[in-house]
Design an enzyme around this catalytic site. Structure first.
Site, PDB file in Angstrom:
ATOM      1  N   ARG A  89       0.534  -1.514   0.129  1.00  0.00           N
ATOM      2  CA  ARG A  89      -0.018   0.265  -0.347  1.00  0.00           C
ATOM      3  C   ARG A  89       0.604   1.378  -0.154  1.00  0.00           C
ATOM      4  NH1 ARG A  89      -3.850   2.571   4.941  1.00  0.00           N
ATOM      5  NH2 ARG A  89      -5.775   3.180   3.245  1.00  0.00           N
ATOM      6  N   ASN A 121      -8.330   7.204  -4.085  1.00  0.00           N
ATOM      7  CA  ASN A 121      -8.206   6.471  -2.767  1.00  0.00           C
ATOM      8  C   ASN A 121      -6.685   6.278  -3.024  1.00  0.00           C
ATOM      9  OD1 ASN A 121     -10.351   6.411  -1.885  1.00  0.00           O
ATOM     10  ND2 ASN A 121     -11.292   5.238  -2.995  1.00  0.00           N
ATOM     11  N   ASP A 149     -19.208   6.243   2.679  1.00  0.00           N
ATOM     12  CA  ASP A 149     -20.219   6.085   3.774  1.00  0.00           C
ATOM     13  C   ASP A 149     -20.999   5.232   4.387  1.00  0.00           C
ATOM     14  OD1 ASP A 149     -16.649   4.131   3.775  1.00  0.00           O
ATOM     15  OD2 ASP A 149     -16.263   6.007   3.733  1.00  0.00           O
ATOM     16  N   ARG A 152     -24.269   4.462   2.432  1.00  0.00           N
ATOM     17  CA  ARG A 152     -24.406   3.144   2.840  1.00  0.00           C
ATOM     18  C   ARG A 152     -24.683   2.874   4.005  1.00  0.00           C
ATOM     19  NH1 ARG A 152     -17.763   2.146  -0.076  1.00  0.00           N
ATOM     20  NH2 ARG A 152     -18.961   2.062  -1.891  1.00  0.00           N
ATOM     21  N   HIS A 176     -11.455   7.066   5.784  1.00  0.00           N
ATOM     22  CA  HIS A 176     -12.431   6.432   4.183  1.00  0.00           C
ATOM     23  C   HIS A 176     -11.521   4.833   4.433  1.00  0.00           C
ATOM     24  CE1 HIS A 176     -14.424   5.295   0.974  1.00  0.00           C
ATOM     25  NE2 HIS A 176     -13.480   5.801   0.154  1.00  0.00           N
TER      26      HIS A 176
END
Length: 315
Positions: A89, A121, A149, A152, A176
């Site tokens: 990452r 992202n 989010d 959702r 996030h």
């Protein structure tokens, strides 16, 4: 001179074009300028959208370069590189920071007054990077944060209680990502607290709330497993955020912004409730959090802070 209904989009991938479609279909932008390294793709996407003017009215959509963004009031950044097999990452982040360094230089040169909306992202870290790399005031760089989010969670709660999601008031804050958390202490439906109350004959106890939060955290992965990417909902989030800014609504939204003392946190970008209007990110809302929620926010900040030193942001 900035034109309030001229919007630029840097990156014509799935998210960029979902945003473009939402802005076009909702008549939020009179002119959309699409910028992408793949000029032919940007041209094709612009042509495709332009052919629907017979249903939405006269709207200009065109491919351009950074110089064409000079009068854009808002520039949406969805560009980024995909993760390579075996790549960590942090390695992916470093490559995306290199992309953002180039974008920041171009936008500072050609669109220094535009408000930037970051949707690439990981949005919290890339919003932080853009704030560091761009010369514009920090409050004029906003990440989409946990708006997706949050909708959702509202959707899942609405399904559980069989109500309109617009009657559900609940927030996801923090990163996030996996360390995000729900503010259950303030969540309510039509003013009735969710914790400890029956609502329309139903209750959502701790196990129910934990299951819903797990679904929110895993939503992107579940969608990507099935179709390879997420785009439609975030496209609508971006359109809502653009309208909020254009109309100077002063809406309180969970967007990614720099914290400089709020909730005891400093020099970190993550989502808290912030007043959003024509000038960008305004004052944070002092939302009362319980001890568990404050600990979750601090944990989210530490997770993100662990990556900042490795971003290679030497200015």
């Amino acid at each position: 001179m900035l034109h309030p209904h001229t919007i630029g989009i840097v990156g014509t991938g799935q998210v960029g074009m979902a945003a473009a479609f939402s802005l076009f279909q909702q008549r939020i932008a009179n002119e959309l300028i699409l910028v992408d390294r793949d000029q032919a793709r940007a041209e094709g996407e612009a042509m495709d959208l332009m052919h629907a003017q017979g249903y939405v009215g006269r709207r200009r959509v065109r491919a351009g370069d950074y110089a064409d963004l000079a009068r854009a009031q808002i520039v949406i950044v969805t560009a980024g590189v995909a993760q390579r097999p075996g790549e960590s990452r942090l390695e992916l982040l470093q490559r995306n920071v290199a992309v953002f360094r180039e974008i920041a230089e171009q936008l500072d040169r050609h669109a220094p007054e535009a408000l930037l909306l970051i949707a690439s992202n990981p949005v919290d870290l890339l919003t932080y990077a853009m704030e560091q790399l761009s010369s514009r005031p920090r409050h004029r760089v906003i990440g989409t944060g946990t708006m997706l989010d949050t909708t959702r969670l509202r959707t899942l709660l609405a399904e559980h209680f069989q109500v309109d999601p617009r009657s559900v008031h609940a927030l996801i804050l923090g990163e996030h990502g996996d360390s995000e958390f729900a503010v259950w202490s303030q969540a309510n439906i039509g003013g009735t607290p969710i914790r400890g109350h029956d609502i329309l004959g139903k209750r959502c106890d701790r196990s129910c709330r934990d299951a819903l939060l797990a679904k929110v955290r895993g939503a992107a992965g579940s969608i990507i497993e099935r179709k390879g990417y997420t785009n439609w909902a975030i496209g609508l989030v971006i359109a809502h955020l653009v309208r909020t800014i254009q109309e100077d609504q002063g809406s309180v939204l969970p967007v990614t912004t720099r914290l400089d003392g709020a909730y005891g946190l400093h020099d970190i970008c993550l989502s808290i409730p912030v007043r959003v209007g024509i000038e960008g990110a305004g004052a944070p809302l002092p939302l009362p959090l319980d001890d568990e929620e404050r600990a979750a926010l601090a944990h989210s900040a530490e997770v993100l802070r662990g990556f900042i030193d490795g971003l290679g942001l030497g200015i």
